[in-house]
Design a protein around this motif. Sequence first.
Motif, PDB file in Angstrom:
ATOM      1  N   GLN A 153       0.934   1.253   0.663  1.00 57.97           N
ATOM      2  CA  GLN A 153      -0.301   1.542   1.389  1.00 57.97           C
ATOM      3  C   GLN A 153      -1.398   0.561   1.002  1.00 57.97           C
ATOM      4  OE1 GLN A 153      -0.867   5.607   0.253  1.00 57.97           O
ATOM      5  NE2 GLN A 153       0.272   6.424   2.007  1.00 57.97           N
ATOM      6  N   TRP A 154      -1.493   0.287  -0.301  1.00 60.69           N
ATOM      7  CA  TRP A 154      -2.509  -0.663  -0.768  1.00 60.69           C
ATOM      8  C   TRP A 154      -2.253  -2.057  -0.198  1.00 60.69           C
ATOM      9  CZ3 TRP A 154      -7.151  -1.068  -2.503  1.00 60.69           C
ATOM     10  CH2 TRP A 154      -7.585  -2.258  -3.104  1.00 60.69           C
ATOM     11  N   ARG A 155      -0.996  -2.449  -0.141  1.00 55.78           N
ATOM     12  CA  ARG A 155      -0.676  -3.776   0.392  1.00 55.78           C
ATOM     13  C   ARG A 155      -1.097  -3.882   1.861  1.00 55.78           C
ATOM     14  NH1 ARG A 155       4.338  -3.819  -0.931  1.00 55.78           N
ATOM     15  NH2 ARG A 155       4.113  -4.948  -2.892  1.00 55.78           N
ATOM     16  N   ARG A 156      -0.879  -2.816   2.631  1.00 52.63           N
ATOM     17  CA  ARG A 156      -1.290  -2.838   4.035  1.00 52.63           C
ATOM     18  C   ARG A 156      -2.815  -2.936   4.163  1.00 52.63           C
ATOM     19  NH1 ARG A 156       3.274   0.660   4.587  1.00 52.63           N
ATOM     20  NH2 ARG A 156       2.007   2.535   4.234  1.00 52.63           N
ATOM     21  N   CYS A 157      -3.531  -2.238   3.292  1.00 52.24           N
ATOM     22  CA  CYS A 157      -5.007  -2.337   3.304  1.00 52.24           C
ATOM     23  C   CYS A 157      -5.456  -3.750   2.983  1.00 52.24           C
ATOM     24  CB  CYS A 157      -5.608  -1.347   2.303  1.00 52.24           C
ATOM     25  SG  CYS A 157      -5.446   0.404   2.756  1.00 52.24           S
ATOM     26  N   MET A 158      -4.797  -4.386   2.025  1.00 49.20           N
ATOM     27  CA  MET A 158      -5.148  -5.767   1.671  1.00 49.20           C
ATOM     28  C   MET A 158      -4.840  -6.720   2.822  1.00 49.20           C
ATOM     29  SD  MET A 158      -6.548  -6.303  -1.326  1.00 49.20           S
ATOM     30  CE  MET A 158      -6.130  -8.015  -1.652  1.00 49.20           C
ATOM     31  N   GLU A 159      -3.696  -6.516   3.478  1.00 48.55           N
ATOM     32  CA  GLU A 159      -3.338  -7.398   4.587  1.00 48.55           C
ATOM     33  C   GLU A 159      -4.347  -7.278   5.726  1.00 48.55           C
ATOM     34  OE1 GLU A 159       0.590  -6.062   5.379  1.00 48.55           O
ATOM     35  OE2 GLU A 159       1.519  -7.275   3.784  1.00 48.55           O
ATOM     36  N   ARG A 160      -4.767  -6.040   6.042  1.00 51.79           N
ATOM     37  CA  ARG A 160      -5.769  -5.860   7.093  1.00 51.79           C
ATOM     38  C   ARG A 160      -7.102  -6.473   6.691  1.00 51.79           C
ATOM     39  NH1 ARG A 160      -2.870  -1.057   8.207  1.00 51.79           N
ATOM     40  NH2 ARG A 160      -3.956   0.102   6.570  1.00 51.79           N
ATOM     41  N   TRP A 215      -7.619  -9.117   4.815  1.00 52.14           N
ATOM     42  CA  TRP A 215      -7.578 -10.572   4.988  1.00 52.14           C
ATOM     43  C   TRP A 215      -7.563 -10.965   6.464  1.00 52.14           C
ATOM     44  CZ3 TRP A 215      -9.266 -14.031   2.015  1.00 52.14           C
ATOM     45  CH2 TRP A 215      -9.168 -13.914   0.622  1.00 52.14           C
ATOM     46  N   ARG A 216      -6.955 -10.119   7.309  1.00 51.06           N
ATOM     47  CA  ARG A 216      -6.963 -10.434   8.738  1.00 51.06           C
ATOM     48  C   ARG A 216      -8.371 -10.349   9.315  1.00 51.06           C
ATOM     49  NH1 ARG A 216      -1.974  -7.502   9.068  1.00 51.06           N
ATOM     50  NH2 ARG A 216      -3.081  -5.626   9.775  1.00 51.06           N
TER      51      ARG A 216
END
Length: 488
Positions: A139-146, A148-149
């Motif tokens: 979940q944290w990785r998805r938050c980080m990816e969003r 940066w986008r």
Amino acid sequence: MDYGVLLSTFVRETGEAASARLPQQRRLYACLRAAILSGKIEEGTRLLSSRSLADELRMARNSVLYAYERLTAEGFLVGTRQGTIVAAVGVQQTPLAAPSDAPVLSRRVANMIPQDAGMDDPLPFLPGTPALDEFPLAQWRRCMERAWRNIGPAQLGYMPVQGDMALRKAIAEYLRISRGVRCEAQQVFITGGTQSSLDLCARTLADAGDTTWIENPGYDGARNAFQAANLQLVPISVDANGLAPRLEDWRDTPPKLIYITPSHQYPLGAVMSLDRRLALVAQASATGAWIIEDDYDSEFRHHSTPLSAVQGLAEDAPVIYLGTFSKVMFPALRIGFMVVPPALAPVLRHTASRLMLRGRVAEQLALAEFIEAGHFTRHLRRMRRLYAERRTALHEALERNLSGALTVSGGAGGMHLSARLDLPVADTEVSRVARTRGLVLRPLSRFCLDGTQAHYNGLVLGYGSVSASRMDGLTKQIGEVLDAMVSR
């Protein structure tokens, strides 16, 4: 000079595997550079021509030319009519004598508490280490990816000194609901963690030599921050109801700063009583002192609902409230926060703009989403159950395996237990021996100011990162350490 021997010696000294990874030209360059710096090739020495050296070392001439040209560009060699000469760069030909004394340090650094050996290793019972394997990394990785986008060029510069507004709003809302903190987003400052917050408080709210009260025993990070700011530390005893200042303390050593961990005193674990909280706020207001409330792990209460923060007891309480995500999420995040009184915010913003590092835009945006989406609250609920289970398992294992050797205190919350040693052994020695057996047992005496250690002889046991199933075996290992020391 035998350049073949020089090169082979260099390869052995730097490691065969490491040298093998370097191209020939880089290896020759590094060898010649090291030989010049060490004095093996003296100033004024004329090196072989590039063709002759290539023939001697059986390598391509271009490799030798690369090494010579790079060393010439760096000033180690000089091209002359007579050939390539080692430049006069003032290299010391003989090894420097070792200093007779240890380096002289500033008093600020010399007075800092030395870290116990192994404190950075992820070993059993290391205090302050959460259950990192239970963190919802996907979940944290998805938050980080969003995050940066969504970041554009404008956000790649320095952030506002108080941090991202979305994160400050999320923190303020969470604190109002969960901790009874009186605050708006304008009062929230995002920092690099509790240590950064403490440093900013010390430099902004007090001058060198000002008196600062600290809990004794207490958090060594706070002690280091205040000593680094040249503040005068006064140890105030702690009892079952938290910080216990006497009337003579207020009279004889009135403080400028008062540092407290009221929700779960570190390291003893006491919870400051309501009457003592109210009295502290009233007295601090009357004397012009600032209270620094470190609420480092108040989210984890195992037996009752936690008391609201000291900061929220009065509208104009002179309290700076500190929090961190290192315990509730993961230490590498390096994000903490401060909540300051409204009148102090402009002054602190001015100071912070000159003293604080600003950045981590992606992490702040991701954390704001992590909180707003409910991931943070769900993670806390899971961790409360997990830490309560681990705390119970450790407490029962200590009673089962170490009854008569340790007396446990302060287990109502958090991620650690404090235990007094009931045997004639020094906690620092127990810690040293345990470390050789793969256990991190922090000595309680290390949390005390100089001259007060004799009153506290015990261990601080962090259980956040230790599974319940391991507690019995690990406490038996502690027993083996104590048995070995007592039988000496």
